[in-house]
Design a protein around this motif. Sequence first.
Motif, PDB file in Angstrom:
ATOM      1  N   THR A  76      54.058  48.632  44.674  1.00 34.81           N
ATOM      2  CA  THR A  76      53.021  47.900  45.414  1.00 34.81           C
ATOM      3  C   THR A  76      51.653  48.172  44.800  1.00 34.81           C
ATOM      4  O   THR A  76      50.840  47.257  44.629  1.00 34.81           O
ATOM      5  CB  THR A  76      53.024  48.313  46.897  1.00 34.81           C
ATOM      6  OG1 THR A  76      54.343  48.169  47.427  1.00 34.81           O
ATOM      7  CG2 THR A  76      52.050  47.467  47.700  1.00 34.81           C
ATOM      8  N   ALA A  77      51.409  49.440  44.465  1.00 34.79           N
ATOM      9  CA  ALA A  77      50.118  49.809  43.869  1.00 34.79           C
ATOM     10  C   ALA A  77      49.898  49.086  42.547  1.00 34.79           C
ATOM     11  O   ALA A  77      48.805  48.569  42.285  1.00 34.79           O
ATOM     12  CB  ALA A  77      50.057  51.327  43.670  1.00 34.79           C
ATOM     13  N   PHE A  84      44.101  42.598  41.352  1.00 40.14           N
ATOM     14  CA  PHE A  84      42.658  42.758  41.538  1.00 40.14           C
ATOM     15  C   PHE A  84      41.926  42.728  40.201  1.00 40.14           C
ATOM     16  O   PHE A  84      40.815  42.195  40.099  1.00 40.14           O
ATOM     17  CB  PHE A  84      42.345  44.051  42.285  1.00 40.14           C
ATOM     18  CG  PHE A  84      40.909  44.136  42.721  1.00 40.14           C
ATOM     19  CD1 PHE A  84      40.425  43.275  43.694  1.00 40.14           C
ATOM     20  CD2 PHE A  84      40.033  45.038  42.141  1.00 40.14           C
ATOM     21  CE1 PHE A  84      39.086  43.318  44.092  1.00 40.14           C
ATOM     22  CE2 PHE A  84      38.701  45.092  42.535  1.00 40.14           C
ATOM     23  CZ  PHE A  84      38.228  44.231  43.516  1.00 40.14           C
ATOM     24  N   GLU A  85      42.538  43.282  39.156  1.00 37.08           N
ATOM     25  CA  GLU A  85      41.890  43.238  37.842  1.00 37.08           C
ATOM     26  C   GLU A  85      41.835  41.803  37.306  1.00 37.08           C
ATOM     27  O   GLU A  85      40.884  41.430  36.626  1.00 37.08           O
ATOM     28  CB  GLU A  85      42.625  44.164  36.874  1.00 37.08           C
ATOM     29  CG  GLU A  85      42.359  45.632  37.179  1.00 37.08           C
ATOM     30  CD  GLU A  85      43.065  46.575  36.224  1.00 37.08           C
ATOM     31  OE1 GLU A  85      43.954  46.109  35.469  1.00 37.08           O
ATOM     32  OE2 GLU A  85      42.744  47.773  36.244  1.00 37.08           O
ATOM     33  N   ASN A 126      45.862  39.800  49.243  1.00 40.56           N
ATOM     34  CA  ASN A 126      46.010  41.161  49.775  1.00 40.56           C
ATOM     35  C   ASN A 126      45.241  42.181  48.942  1.00 40.56           C
ATOM     36  O   ASN A 126      44.617  43.098  49.483  1.00 40.56           O
ATOM     37  CB  ASN A 126      47.486  41.555  49.823  1.00 40.56           C
ATOM     38  CG  ASN A 126      48.254  40.777  50.874  1.00 40.56           C
ATOM     39  OD1 ASN A 126      47.663  40.223  51.798  1.00 40.56           O
ATOM     40  ND2 ASN A 126      49.561  40.720  50.741  1.00 40.56           N
ATOM     41  N   SER A 127      45.290  42.021  47.621  1.00 44.69           N
ATOM     42  CA  SER A 127      44.594  42.978  46.748  1.00 44.69           C
ATOM     43  C   SER A 127      43.081  42.870  46.900  1.00 44.69           C
ATOM     44  O   SER A 127      42.362  43.875  46.852  1.00 44.69           O
ATOM     45  CB  SER A 127      44.995  42.752  45.289  1.00 44.69           C
ATOM     46  OG  SER A 127      44.447  41.553  44.774  1.00 44.69           O
ATOM     47  N   TYR A 131      40.321  45.705  48.687  1.00 42.85           N
ATOM     48  CA  TYR A 131      39.075  46.230  48.125  1.00 42.85           C
ATOM     49  C   TYR A 131      37.925  46.143  49.131  1.00 42.85           C
ATOM     50  O   TYR A 131      37.256  47.131  49.413  1.00 42.85           O
ATOM     51  CB  TYR A 131      38.696  45.475  46.847  1.00 42.85           C
ATOM     52  CG  TYR A 131      37.341  45.890  46.317  1.00 42.85           C
ATOM     53  CD1 TYR A 131      37.177  47.104  45.666  1.00 42.85           C
ATOM     54  CD2 TYR A 131      36.219  45.093  46.510  1.00 42.85           C
ATOM     55  CE1 TYR A 131      35.930  47.514  45.207  1.00 42.85           C
ATOM     56  CE2 TYR A 131      34.975  45.484  46.054  1.00 42.85           C
ATOM     57  CZ  TYR A 131      34.834  46.695  45.407  1.00 42.85           C
ATOM     58  OH  TYR A 131      33.599  47.093  44.973  1.00 42.85           O
ATOM     59  N   TYR A 132      37.712  44.946  49.675  1.00 43.79           N
ATOM     60  CA  TYR A 132      36.544  44.755  50.523  1.00 43.79           C
ATOM     61  C   TYR A 132      36.691  45.404  51.898  1.00 43.79           C
ATOM     62  O   TYR A 132      35.733  45.962  52.441  1.00 43.79           O
ATOM     63  CB  TYR A 132      36.240  43.259  50.667  1.00 43.79           C
ATOM     64  CG  TYR A 132      35.690  42.653  49.398  1.00 43.79           C
ATOM     65  CD1 TYR A 132      34.390  42.928  48.974  1.00 43.79           C
ATOM     66  CD2 TYR A 132      36.476  41.841  48.592  1.00 43.79           C
ATOM     67  CE1 TYR A 132      33.887  42.401  47.807  1.00 43.79           C
ATOM     68  CE2 TYR A 132      35.982  41.309  47.412  1.00 43.79           C
ATOM     69  CZ  TYR A 132      34.688  41.595  47.023  1.00 43.79           C
ATOM     70  OH  TYR A 132      34.193  41.076  45.841  1.00 43.79           O
ATOM     71  N   GLU A 133      37.889  45.335  52.471  1.00 45.38           N
ATOM     72  CA  GLU A 133      38.068  45.808  53.846  1.00 45.38           C
ATOM     73  C   GLU A 133      38.486  47.274  53.934  1.00 45.38           C
ATOM     74  O   GLU A 133      38.099  47.962  54.868  1.00 45.38           O
ATOM     75  CB  GLU A 133      39.088  44.926  54.565  1.00 45.38           C
ATOM     76  CG  GLU A 133      38.600  43.488  54.707  1.00 45.38           C
ATOM     77  CD  GLU A 133      39.638  42.566  55.336  1.00 45.38           C
ATOM     78  OE1 GLU A 133      40.673  43.066  55.816  1.00 45.38           O
ATOM     79  OE2 GLU A 133      39.405  41.344  55.339  1.00 45.38           O
TER      80      GLU A 133
END
Length: 311
Positions: A76-77, A84-85, A126-127, A131-133
């Motif tokens: 998952t990571a 995200f990248e 989700n990614s 980050y933001y939340e």
Amino acid sequence: MYFLPNTKENIQLIFKLFKGVAWINGNYFFHNKALPNKPSKGSFKRQNHRNSRGQEQLCPNEYLEKLELKKYAPNTARIYISCFEAFMRFYPNAILNELDENDIRKYLLFLVRKESSDSYINQAINSIKFYYEIVCGMPNRFYSIERPRKSKKLPKVLSVIEVHDLLGEIKNVKHRCIVGLLYSSGLRRSEVLSLRPEDIDSKRMLVRVNQGKGKKDRYSILSAKLLKELRNYYKRYQPQTYLFESPSGKAYSPTSVVNIVSCAAKKAGIKRRVTPHMLRHSFATHLLNKGTDLRKIQVLLGHNSSKTTEI
């Protein structure tokens, strides 16, 4: 409502004043902290991740550390980091904390027009939300972002004869045991590869799954025929840590399992593409056809919801 300048001194005064009196939600005045770009040692093999990617934009360290702190599964990571990248590369010169919902939508529209799968788009959302939340502590910032409509697809299943033919084409005892557990115990590929010798309970004819999907332990059934194969395999290979090990002593490769199943299916004359997960679907379907209670199947599969099992 009162406002104070967001300074280190004021924050210290607030915490000192309210200590022992009230909880303080710091999400609203900590999220602007600059994210360090300097790589540090440790989590999720950060050094390998950074060194292997050259000069490309990389996840902030705080993103990686938060994944580790929340104990996300390695797979998952990796998906979150990769997605995200990709988002960061779409806005190479932007300051992440200054992007808004319209910028996110623009990126998602790019993915849709590129004909990315619904699954990938959901992973991307989700990614980004993570980050933001979660990393930055912004409260549910992107709640109105549209997700792809869920498509209803039935799982692909092999017939009993096809499974029999597939297993018949596998001559290597280790390979037979791996595929046998995928089908006769209904395990996921990752669960089979995480098994240790002590997880085979021959007295109770059970297989113990430790920390499967969703970090849940469970038991599944053990086939008597497969137990004989497993005993032959154990005498021959003498695994130490994992039940199925590579020549170097590490856990067996997930890609190797895919190749084993795919090659056996071709030899058996099965025209469809066959994956390890299809054997798990077949396990559940064949039990249902034999009259096994749906609730029992749900427990064996480790599903949270009976709706997932019903599909």
